[in-house]
Motif scaffolding. Structure first.
Motif, PDB file in Angstrom:
ATOM      1  N   VAL A 134       0.817  -1.223   0.000  1.00 53.97           N
ATOM      2  CA  VAL A 134       0.000   0.000   0.000  1.00 53.97           C
ATOM      3  C   VAL A 134       0.854   1.279   0.000  1.00 53.97           C
ATOM      4  N   MET A 135       1.912   1.299   0.776  1.00 56.48           N
ATOM      5  CA  MET A 135       2.671   2.547   0.957  1.00 56.48           C
ATOM      6  C   MET A 135       3.385   2.906  -0.347  1.00 56.48           C
ATOM      7  N   PRO A 136       3.223   4.153  -0.797  1.00 57.03           N
ATOM      8  CA  PRO A 136       3.731   4.504  -2.131  1.00 57.03           C
ATOM      9  C   PRO A 136       5.247   4.668  -2.233  1.00 57.03           C
ATOM     10  N   LEU A 137       5.928   4.853  -1.113  1.00 57.50           N
ATOM     11  CA  LEU A 137       7.349   5.249  -1.204  1.00 57.50           C
ATOM     12  C   LEU A 137       8.328   4.072  -1.233  1.00 57.50           C
ATOM     13  N   LEU A 138       9.413   4.286  -1.989  1.00 60.46           N
ATOM     14  CA  LEU A 138      10.591   3.411  -1.907  1.00 60.46           C
ATOM     15  C   LEU A 138      11.817   4.317  -1.809  1.00 60.46           C
ATOM     16  N   GLU A 139      12.588   4.153  -0.740  1.00 64.11           N
ATOM     17  CA  GLU A 139      13.858   4.877  -0.638  1.00 64.11           C
ATOM     18  C   GLU A 139      14.935   4.018  -1.301  1.00 64.11           C
ATOM     19  N   VAL A 140      15.605   4.588  -2.295  1.00 62.54           N
ATOM     20  CA  VAL A 140      16.701   3.888  -2.973  1.00 62.54           C
ATOM     21  C   VAL A 140      17.995   4.484  -2.431  1.00 62.54           C
TER      22      VAL A 140
ATOM     23  N   LYS B 234       8.880   0.272 -11.743  1.00 61.39           N
ATOM     24  CA  LYS B 234       7.994  -0.786 -12.283  1.00 61.39           C
ATOM     25  C   LYS B 234       7.022  -1.291 -11.208  1.00 61.39           C
ATOM     26  N   LEU B 235       7.417  -1.158  -9.942  1.00 62.30           N
ATOM     27  CA  LEU B 235       6.498  -1.529  -8.857  1.00 62.30           C
ATOM     28  C   LEU B 235       5.429  -0.463  -8.654  1.00 62.30           C
ATOM     29  N   GLY B 236       5.600   0.660  -9.347  1.00 61.76           N
ATOM     30  CA  GLY B 236       4.632   1.754  -9.200  1.00 61.76           C
ATOM     31  C   GLY B 236       4.897   2.620  -7.986  1.00 61.76           C
ATOM     32  N   LYS B 237       6.099   2.526  -7.432  1.00 59.71           N
ATOM     33  CA  LYS B 237       6.425   3.309  -6.233  1.00 59.71           C
ATOM     34  C   LYS B 237       6.911   4.709  -6.600  1.00 59.71           C
ATOM     35  N   THR B 238       6.732   5.616  -5.646  1.00 58.30           N
ATOM     36  CA  THR B 238       7.384   6.909  -5.718  1.00 58.30           C
ATOM     37  C   THR B 238       8.797   6.660  -5.211  1.00 58.30           C
ATOM     38  N   VAL B 239       9.771   6.931  -6.050  1.00 54.22           N
ATOM     39  CA  VAL B 239      11.139   6.566  -5.689  1.00 54.22           C
ATOM     40  C   VAL B 239      11.914   7.813  -5.253  1.00 54.22           C
ATOM     41  N   VAL B 240      12.497   7.709  -4.080  1.00 50.57           N
ATOM     42  CA  VAL B 240      13.296   8.828  -3.578  1.00 50.57           C
ATOM     43  C   VAL B 240      14.711   8.330  -3.331  1.00 50.57           C
ATOM     44  N   SER B 241      15.661   9.133  -3.764  1.00 46.28           N
ATOM     45  CA  SER B 241      17.052   8.777  -3.566  1.00 46.28           C
ATOM     46  C   SER B 241      17.470   9.195  -2.154  1.00 46.28           C
TER      47      SER B 241
ATOM     48  N   GLY C 102      18.883   5.332   9.076  1.00 43.27           N
ATOM     49  CA  GLY C 102      17.499   5.811   9.129  1.00 43.27           C
ATOM     50  C   GLY C 102      17.049   6.443   7.822  1.00 43.27           C
ATOM     51  N   PHE C 103      18.001   6.734   6.944  1.00 41.33           N
ATOM     52  CA  PHE C 103      17.705   7.381   5.648  1.00 41.33           C
ATOM     53  C   PHE C 103      16.862   8.648   5.905  1.00 41.33           C
ATOM     54  N   ILE C 104      15.864   8.914   5.075  1.00 45.67           N
ATOM     55  CA  ILE C 104      15.088  10.151   5.286  1.00 45.67           C
ATOM     56  C   ILE C 104      13.894   9.901   6.220  1.00 45.67           C
ATOM     57  N   VAL C 105      13.111   8.885   5.895  1.00 42.67           N
ATOM     58  CA  VAL C 105      11.847   8.727   6.622  1.00 42.67           C
ATOM     59  C   VAL C 105      12.084   8.382   8.099  1.00 42.67           C
TER      60      VAL C 105
END
Ligand code: CAA
Length: 267
Positions: free
Chosen positions: A147-153, A173-180, A186-189
């Protein structure tokens, strides 16, 4: 690199979701767990989600069957051999992850890309343990991954442009919003969300409100889908505690320290 087969190591809260959405995107998936019981549990969670989607009329039964048919649950690392991408979604324990990579690195074809779904551990520590640190990156999903739209790369110092590109293309391709995101614990989120959940526990300890009042206040006052204490349970108190320990060890700041109530609840 072009992906046709995805390996997911760990079929828990995150792993089963990552396996499901990968199969939904059309890839063959190998989902590896430590025991037959855990494989069955992970596949059972996926069956339940697919069944719900069919019941709601959001998915045809034939499509659900096709998705399910693309997922191969196993306890055997050998099944990962021809995967193009292997995503680690084990518990937040570096030693366990390193032990897994030591084995998987010798089995999976050399051109495959490896990724960790760690929530807090620096990616480079895992990358450096493999024979392919240039083909290693972080892919951080959020619960529920379906469900959650985000993917942190996450690019670490060793990650090649090509491997990073594979990560971005996978997420898209997974339909995620991709953030670098940078390879900082902890990355960003979680850099922002973990202190918030820990602070909600401290607010409760300090008598700012009851559990319910704190949850209701943040749902209604900040339009969050869940209150922070519900969210802490949803993430898993054990997981939150592990993340807090890693982030506190990394930054030595009080905001990342597990409050006594969290430690006691985990015990
Ligand atoms: N697995 C799969 N799908 C799920 C699900 C689950 N566990 N829970 C809910 N869904 C689906 C439902 O099937 C439903 O789908 P449709 O819209 O297609 O019907 C949709 O999500 C909405 O679900 P509900 O109507 O049942 O409930 P809701 O509207 O209250 O939403 C929620 C549930 C999506 C979980 C919502 O409460 C929410 O967004 N909560 C916040 C979640 C969050 O912040 N997650 C991040 C945690 S931090 C993290 O994961 C990172 C880390 O490293 C710690």
């Amino acid at each position: 690199m072009a992906i046709s087969k995805v390996g997911v190591v760990g079929g828990g809260l995150m792993g089963h979701g990552i396996a499901q959405i990968s199969a939904q995107a059309g890839w063959d998936v190998v989902l590896r767990e430590v025991s037959d019981e855990k494989v069955d549990k992970a596949i059972g969670m996926i069956d339940k989600q697919l069944g719900r989607a069919v019941d709601k009329g959001k998915l045809e039964q034939a499509d659900a069957d096709a998705i399910r048919g693309r997922i191969n649950g196993t306890t055997d690392y050998g099944e990962l051999a021809d995967c193009d991408l292997v995503v680690e979604a084990m518990t937040e324990d570096l030693d366990g992850k390193l032990e897994m990579w030591a084995e998987v690195d010798g089995i999976v074809k050399p051109e495959a890309v490896f990724a960790t779904n760690t929530s807090s551990l620096p990616v480079v520590d895992q990358a450096a343990s493999t024979s392919r640190p240039t083909q290693f990156l972080g892919l951080h999903f959020f619960n529920p991954a379906q469900v959650m739209p985000l993917l942190e790369v996450v690019r670490t110092v060793t990650t090649s442009d090509e491997a990073l590109q594979t990560g971005f293309e996978f997420g898209e391709k997974l339909g995620k919003t991709v953030v670098s995101a940078k390879d900082k614990a902890g990355f960003i989120v979680n850099r922002l969300l973990v202190p918030y959940m820990l602070d909600a526990i401290r607010a409760y300890e300090e008598g700012f409100g009851s559990i319910e009042e704190i949850n209701v206040a943040m749902k209604g006052g900040a339009a969050h889908p869940m209150g922070p204490l519900t969210l802490a349970d949803f993430v898993g108190l054990d997981t939150l505690n592990s993340i807090a320990q890693v982030m506190f060890a990394e930054y030595a700041e009080r905001r990342f320290a597990a409050p006594p109530t969290l430690r006691k609840m985990v015990a």
